[in-house]
Design a protein around this motif. Structure first.
Motif, PDB file in Angstrom:
ATOM      1  N   LEU A   1      -4.401   5.197   2.949  1.00  0.00           N
ATOM      2  CA  LEU A   1      -3.627   4.121   2.337  1.00  0.00           C
ATOM      3  C   LEU A   1      -4.299   3.681   1.036  1.00  0.00           C
ATOM      4  O   LEU A   1      -5.509   3.454   1.001  1.00  0.00           O
TER       5      LEU A   1
ATOM      6  N   PHE B   1      -9.193   1.854   1.941  1.00  0.00           N
ATOM      7  CA  PHE B   1      -9.137   2.645   3.167  1.00  0.00           C
ATOM      8  C   PHE B   1      -9.811   3.994   3.012  1.00  0.00           C
ATOM      9  O   PHE B   1      -9.751   4.624   1.952  1.00  0.00           O
ATOM     10  N   GLY B   2     -10.410   4.465   4.108  1.00  0.00           N
ATOM     11  CA  GLY B   2     -10.782   5.864   4.211  1.00  0.00           C
ATOM     12  C   GLY B   2      -9.523   6.675   4.519  1.00  0.00           C
ATOM     13  O   GLY B   2      -8.436   6.126   4.710  1.00  0.00           O
TER      14      GLY B   2
ATOM     15  N   ALA C   1     -11.231 -13.129  -6.104  1.00  0.00           N
ATOM     16  CA  ALA C   1     -10.538 -13.601  -4.921  1.00  0.00           C
ATOM     17  C   ALA C   1      -9.636 -12.557  -4.287  1.00  0.00           C
ATOM     18  O   ALA C   1      -8.994 -12.836  -3.305  1.00  0.00           O
ATOM     19  N   THR C   2      -9.568 -11.367  -4.856  1.00  0.00           N
ATOM     20  CA  THR C   2      -8.637 -10.396  -4.295  1.00  0.00           C
ATOM     21  C   THR C   2      -8.983 -10.072  -2.855  1.00  0.00           C
ATOM     22  O   THR C   2     -10.146 -10.085  -2.461  1.00  0.00           O
ATOM     23  N   ASN C   3      -7.976  -9.806  -2.088  1.00  0.00           N
ATOM     24  CA  ASN C   3      -8.145  -9.549  -0.670  1.00  0.00           C
ATOM     25  C   ASN C   3      -7.798  -8.106  -0.333  1.00  0.00           C
ATOM     26  O   ASN C   3      -7.510  -7.788   0.797  1.00  0.00           O
ATOM     27  N   LYS C   4      -7.847  -7.218  -1.319  1.00  0.00           N
ATOM     28  CA  LYS C   4      -7.360  -5.865  -1.075  1.00  0.00           C
ATOM     29  C   LYS C   4      -8.295  -5.100  -0.163  1.00  0.00           C
ATOM     30  O   LYS C   4      -9.508  -5.310  -0.138  1.00  0.00           O
ATOM     31  N   LEU C   5      -7.704  -4.185   0.602  1.00  0.00           N
ATOM     32  CA  LEU C   5      -8.447  -3.297   1.494  1.00  0.00           C
ATOM     33  C   LEU C   5      -8.533  -1.916   0.864  1.00  0.00           C
ATOM     34  O   LEU C   5      -7.574  -1.403   0.320  1.00  0.00           O
TER      35      LEU C   5
ATOM     36  N   TYR D   1      -8.355   0.039  11.942  1.00  0.00           N
ATOM     37  CA  TYR D   1      -6.949   0.031  12.330  1.00  0.00           C
ATOM     38  C   TYR D   1      -6.640   1.319  13.089  1.00  0.00           C
ATOM     39  O   TYR D   1      -7.248   2.360  12.846  1.00  0.00           O
TER      40      TYR D   1
ATOM     41  N   ARG E   1     -12.919  -4.615   2.862  1.00  0.00           N
ATOM     42  CA  ARG E   1     -12.299  -5.636   2.023  1.00  0.00           C
ATOM     43  C   ARG E   1     -13.180  -5.833   0.796  1.00  0.00           C
ATOM     44  O   ARG E   1     -14.372  -6.122   0.907  1.00  0.00           O
TER      45      ARG E   1
ATOM     46  N   TYR F   1      -1.167  -7.190  -4.715  1.00  0.00           N
ATOM     47  CA  TYR F   1      -1.345  -8.327  -3.813  1.00  0.00           C
ATOM     48  C   TYR F   1      -0.633  -9.517  -4.432  1.00  0.00           C
ATOM     49  O   TYR F   1      -0.871  -9.858  -5.596  1.00  0.00           O
TER      50      TYR F   1
ATOM     51  N   PHE G   1     -12.815  -3.373   8.445  1.00  0.00           N
ATOM     52  CA  PHE G   1     -11.742  -3.395   9.435  1.00  0.00           C
ATOM     53  C   PHE G   1     -11.549  -1.999  10.023  1.00  0.00           C
ATOM     54  O   PHE G   1     -11.732  -0.998   9.344  1.00  0.00           O
TER      55      PHE G   1
ATOM     56  N   ASP H   1     -13.307  -8.147  -7.747  1.00  0.00           N
ATOM     57  CA  ASP H   1     -12.630  -8.893  -8.801  1.00  0.00           C
ATOM     58  C   ASP H   1     -12.445 -10.356  -8.447  1.00  0.00           C
ATOM     59  O   ASP H   1     -11.538 -11.010  -8.951  1.00  0.00           O
TER      60      ASP H   1
ATOM     61  N   PHE I   1      -4.056  -3.573  13.805  1.00  0.00           N
ATOM     62  CA  PHE I   1      -5.408  -4.098  13.705  1.00  0.00           C
ATOM     63  C   PHE I   1      -6.159  -3.905  15.017  1.00  0.00           C
ATOM     64  O   PHE I   1      -5.655  -4.210  16.098  1.00  0.00           O
TER      65      PHE I   1
ATOM     66  N   PHE J   1      -4.248   0.822  -2.012  1.00  0.00           N
ATOM     67  CA  PHE J   1      -3.784  -0.501  -2.410  1.00  0.00           C
ATOM     68  C   PHE J   1      -2.985  -0.421  -3.708  1.00  0.00           C
ATOM     69  O   PHE J   1      -3.343   0.304  -4.639  1.00  0.00           O
TER      70      PHE J   1
ATOM     71  N   TYR K   1     -12.666  -6.345  13.371  1.00  0.00           N
ATOM     72  CA  TYR K   1     -13.155  -6.834  12.087  1.00  0.00           C
ATOM     73  C   TYR K   1     -14.623  -7.189  12.226  1.00  0.00           C
ATOM     74  O   TYR K   1     -15.011  -7.877  13.175  1.00  0.00           O
TER      75      TYR K   1
ATOM     76  N   TYR L   1       0.857  -1.184   0.000  1.00  0.00           N
ATOM     77  CA  TYR L   1       0.000   0.000   0.000  1.00  0.00           C
ATOM     78  C   TYR L   1       0.898   1.240   0.000  1.00  0.00           C
ATOM     79  O   TYR L   1       2.010   1.219   0.520  1.00  0.00           O
TER      80      TYR L   1
END
Lengths: 116, 113
Positions: free
Chosen positions: A43, B103-104, B97-101, B35, B91, A48, B33, B95, B45, A45, B48, A35
């Motif tokens: 942040l 964020f604000g 299986a992507t696991n990207k977060l 943080y 999360r 991955y 999430f 797309d 973290f 992305f 969740y 990130y």
């Protein structure tokens, strides 16, 4: 039990040079994320990766940026021919492969890149 | 589009309770999430939520309403060390299986004596 490690913590480069940022995930984690955090922004992305594979690079600029996570060794984020706009904090995160904690990404301390 | 909104700054008093809100509009959703990030440090973290309701963990609680695209983080018995940025992240599974977060921009909380 070491967390995510990143080095260097601070990196200064002149315009046109290359920057290499390293990330060692939590031991046993096989998923790595990069990130970028610009000043006063959230942040964002970038990419991955799972061991030797890029899963999602939708956030990474098409030019000058590349990432890898080899079978052995840390993940590397490489920025070629850096420009002043690349100055930012780059954070790496990792998550485990299996188990109840698969949803959580754990972040490293970041590398602060300054381009002169 | 992807949009996560949270207040830029908040101020609260030591020992009090503070609620930090987060609203989101994302193409996909597979969990939210929270943080905590102190200046110059890694995000750590906190909580969740993937199902509606309240999750409590010590002085920190987090709530989620998926139908409203809304979450909040509740901090009780505030301490000076709670002064930090609080990041809301969704999360995304747009797309596959992507696991990207996503964020604000974070809420900078200042705890005053």
């Amino acid at each position: 039990n070491a967390g995510v490690m990143q080095n260097p913590r601070h990196l200064v480069r002149r315009r046109g040079q290359e920057a290499r940022l390293r990330c060692s995930p939590v031991k046993g984690h096989s998923h790595v994320y990069w990130y970028r955090q610009l000043p006063e922004e959230g942040l964002k992305f970038m990419v991955y990766l799972q061991k030797e594979n890029i899963i999602d690079e939708s956030g990474m600029p098409k030019e000058r940026f590349s990432a890898e996570f080899p079978k052995e060794g840390p993940s590397i984020l490489r920025i070629q021919q850096v420009v002043r706009g690349d100055s930012a904090a780059y954070f790496c995160a990792s998550s485990p492969d299996l188990g109840i904690d698969t949803d959580t990404q754990y972040f490293g301390p970041g590398t602060r890149l300054t381009v002169l | 589009g992807q949009n996560i909104d949270q207040p830029t700054e908040m101020t609260a008093t030591e020992g009090a309770i503070v609620q930090i809100n987060c609203t989101y509009q994302t193409s996909g959703f597979n969990g939210l999430f929270w943080y905590q990030q102190h200046a110059g440090e890694a995000p750590t973290f906190l909580s969740y939520n993937v199902l509606d309701g309240l999750e409590e963990k010590g002085r920190f609680s987090s709530f989620l309403s998926r139908s409203k695209g809304y979450s909040y983080l509740l901090l009780k018995e505030l301490q000076m060390k709670d002064s930090a940025s609080y990041l809301c992240a969704v999360r995304d599974l747009l797309d596959g299986a992507t696991n990207k977060l996503i964020f604000g921009t974070g809420t900078l909380l200042a705890v005053q004596p």
